[in-house]
Enzyme design. Structure first.
Site, PDB file in Angstrom:
ATOM      1  N   GLU A 135       0.829  -1.211   0.000  1.00 54.99           N
ATOM      2  CA  GLU A 135       0.000   0.000   0.000  1.00 54.99           C
ATOM      3  C   GLU A 135       0.860   1.256   0.000  1.00 54.99           C
ATOM      4  OE1 GLU A 135      -3.131   2.317   2.881  1.00 54.99           O
ATOM      5  OE2 GLU A 135      -3.136   0.121   2.968  1.00 54.99           O
ATOM      6  N   ASN A 233      -2.640  -5.208   9.308  1.00 51.03           N
ATOM      7  CA  ASN A 233      -3.703  -4.942  10.285  1.00 51.03           C
ATOM      8  C   ASN A 233      -3.818  -6.076  11.305  1.00 51.03           C
ATOM      9  OD1 ASN A 233      -6.439  -6.614   9.757  1.00 51.03           O
ATOM     10  ND2 ASN A 233      -5.449  -6.250   7.791  1.00 51.03           N
TER      11      ASN A 233
END
Length: 338
Positions: A135, A233
Site C-alpha cells: 500500500e 492490520n
C-alpha cells in the site's frame, strides 16, 4: 459456529466486528467473478489480500499470483490487489498488452487521490506507514517527488521539508490508530503548521477491530488473532491486545498453530481476526478451544458495520476480447515495422 454452552471458569471473548472488511470482500469476490466470467487463468499482481488461506483457495480455482506485471504473458487479464498500485504499474500493463481489473480498496484509492491533490498544491507529504508494504509503495508512486515515508515516531527527527508551512500527513490505512496519532503528534511538534487530511486515513474496519480488541484485552489473559504474518492490520491487533492488558497475544493462520501451552493458567481467551480473514478460520479456532474446555463464548461488540463496495467496473466488460485485441494491435504494428 461452535456450541456455546457454559464451562465453569473458562470462557472465550469473541470480538465483533472481525474478519473481512468491505474492501477485502470486494477484492476476493472480484477474483471469483473474473474466473467465472472469463475463465482461468486470471493473473493477480501480488496477493489479492494478505491471507494464506484465501490465496491458496483462489489458486485452486485458477488464479495465478505474480510479483511483477512483466510475468504475465501478453493477451491475458491481470488484477491489481486491494492494496493498490503506483501509476507506473498501470503503464507496465499497457505496455505488456494486458487487460486489467483494478481491485484497489476504495479507501486506499481515497488516499491516492489525496496524495495527488496535495502534490498538485505543492505540499510536502509525510506518509505514515511501513516501508516495503504494498500500500505504501502504491501511494508513494502517485507523487514520488513530494512524499516522504515516516515509519513511526522515531523517524520524525530526520524528516526535512522545503516549506514548514506547507506540510501534510497521510497514512497507510491498516496501521494502529494509537501509534499513528503518536507519530502525528511528533510531526506536529516539529512542524506546528502541519495540515491533516480531510478525514482520518486509517480505515473504519481497522479502527473497529482495534476497538473491539481494546475492550476485551483487559479481561483476557490470552488473545488469539487469526491472520497471516504479512497482514499489517492483523499484526497491529496483536500489539493492541498487549497494550490493552492481555498477558499474551499470538498471531496464527490456522487453529493447528495454537500451542496448548499458551492456555496454562488462562481462564479467558480473546479471539479476533484480521480484515482479510474468512470466518471459517475463526470457527476452527473456536472449535479447537471448545475441545479444550473453552465452550462459553461471549461476544464483545465494538461497532456495527454495514459498508459495501461495488465490484470493479472492469467486470462489466469483455476483457478476454479486449486482451486479444491488444495483442493483435501490437502484432499488426510489429509486422508493418511501426
Amino acid at each position: 459456529m461452535v456450541c456455546m454452552t457454559a464451562s465453569p471458569g473458562r470462557r472465550v471473548l469473541l470480538a465483533a466486528p472481525r474478519g473481512y472488511c468491505a474492501g477485502v470482500d470486494r477484492a476476493v469476490i472480484a477474483v471469483e467473478k473474473a474466473l467465472e466470467q472469463y475463465g482461468a487463468p486470471i493473473y493477480v499482481r501480488h496477493e489479492i489480500v494478505h491471507n494464506k488461506y484465501v490465496v491458496q483457495t483462489l489458486e485452486k480455482k485458477g488464479a495465478i499470483f505474480v510479483e511483477q506485471t512483466e510475468e504475465v504473458p501478453p493477451g491475458n487479464i491481470v488484477m491489481f490487489s486491494a492494496h493498490g498500485v503506483a501509476p507506473t504499474v498501470h503503464e507496465e500493463a499497457e505496455r505488456g498488452r494486458l487487460a486489467t481489473i483494478d481491485a484497489t480498496c476504495p479507501l486506499v484509492t481515497k488516499v491516492h487521490k489525496e496524495a495527488i491533490r496535495y502534490a498538485g498544491e505543492d505540499f510536502d507529504i509525510l506518509l505514515i506507514g511501513h516501508e516495503g508494504h504494498e500500500e505504501v509503495i502504491g501511494t508513494s508512486g502517485e507523487a514520488p517527488d513530494h512524499i516522504t515515508l515516516v515509519d513511526g515516531p522515531e523517524d520524525v527527527a530526520k524528516v526535512e521539508v522545503r516549506d514548514p508551512s506547507k506540510v501534510v500527513w497521510l497514512s497507510q490505512t491498516t496501521l494502529s490508530v494509537d501509534e499513528t496519532m503518536e507519530t502525528v503528534g511528533a510531526i506536529k511538534e516539529k512542524f506546528p503548521l502541519l495540515v491533516s487530511p480531510p478525514s482520518d486515513d486509517i480505515c473504519y474496519a481497522t479502527q473497529n477491530r482495534q476497538l473491539a480488541v481494546k475492550q476485551m484485552g483487559a479481561q483476557a489473559e490470552l488473545v488469539i488473532v487469526v491472520g497471516s504474518r504479512n497482514s499489517s492490520n492483523s499484526k497491529r491487533l496483536v500489539e493492541v491486545a498487549k497494550l490493552a492488558g492481555s498477558r499474551e497475544a499470538y498471531l496464527v493462520d490456522f487453529a493447528d498453530e495454537i500451542d496448548e501451552a499458551w492456555l496454562e493458567g488462562v481462564s479467558t481467551v480473546g479471539v479476533t481476526s484480521g480484515a482479510s480473514v474468512p470466518e471459517v478460520l475463526v470457527e476452527e479456532v473456536l472449535e479447537w478451544l471448545s475441545q479444550r474446555g473453552f465452550e462459553d463464548v461471549e461476544l464483545v461488540k465494538a461497532a456495527e458495520e454495514s459498508i459495501v463496495f461495488s465490484l470493479p467496473k472492469e467486470l462489466r466488460k469483455d476483457l478476454r476480447a479486449e486482451a486479444a485485441s491488444l495483442v493483435a494491435e501490437r502484432t499488426g504494428r510489429d509486422t508493418t515495422g511501426q
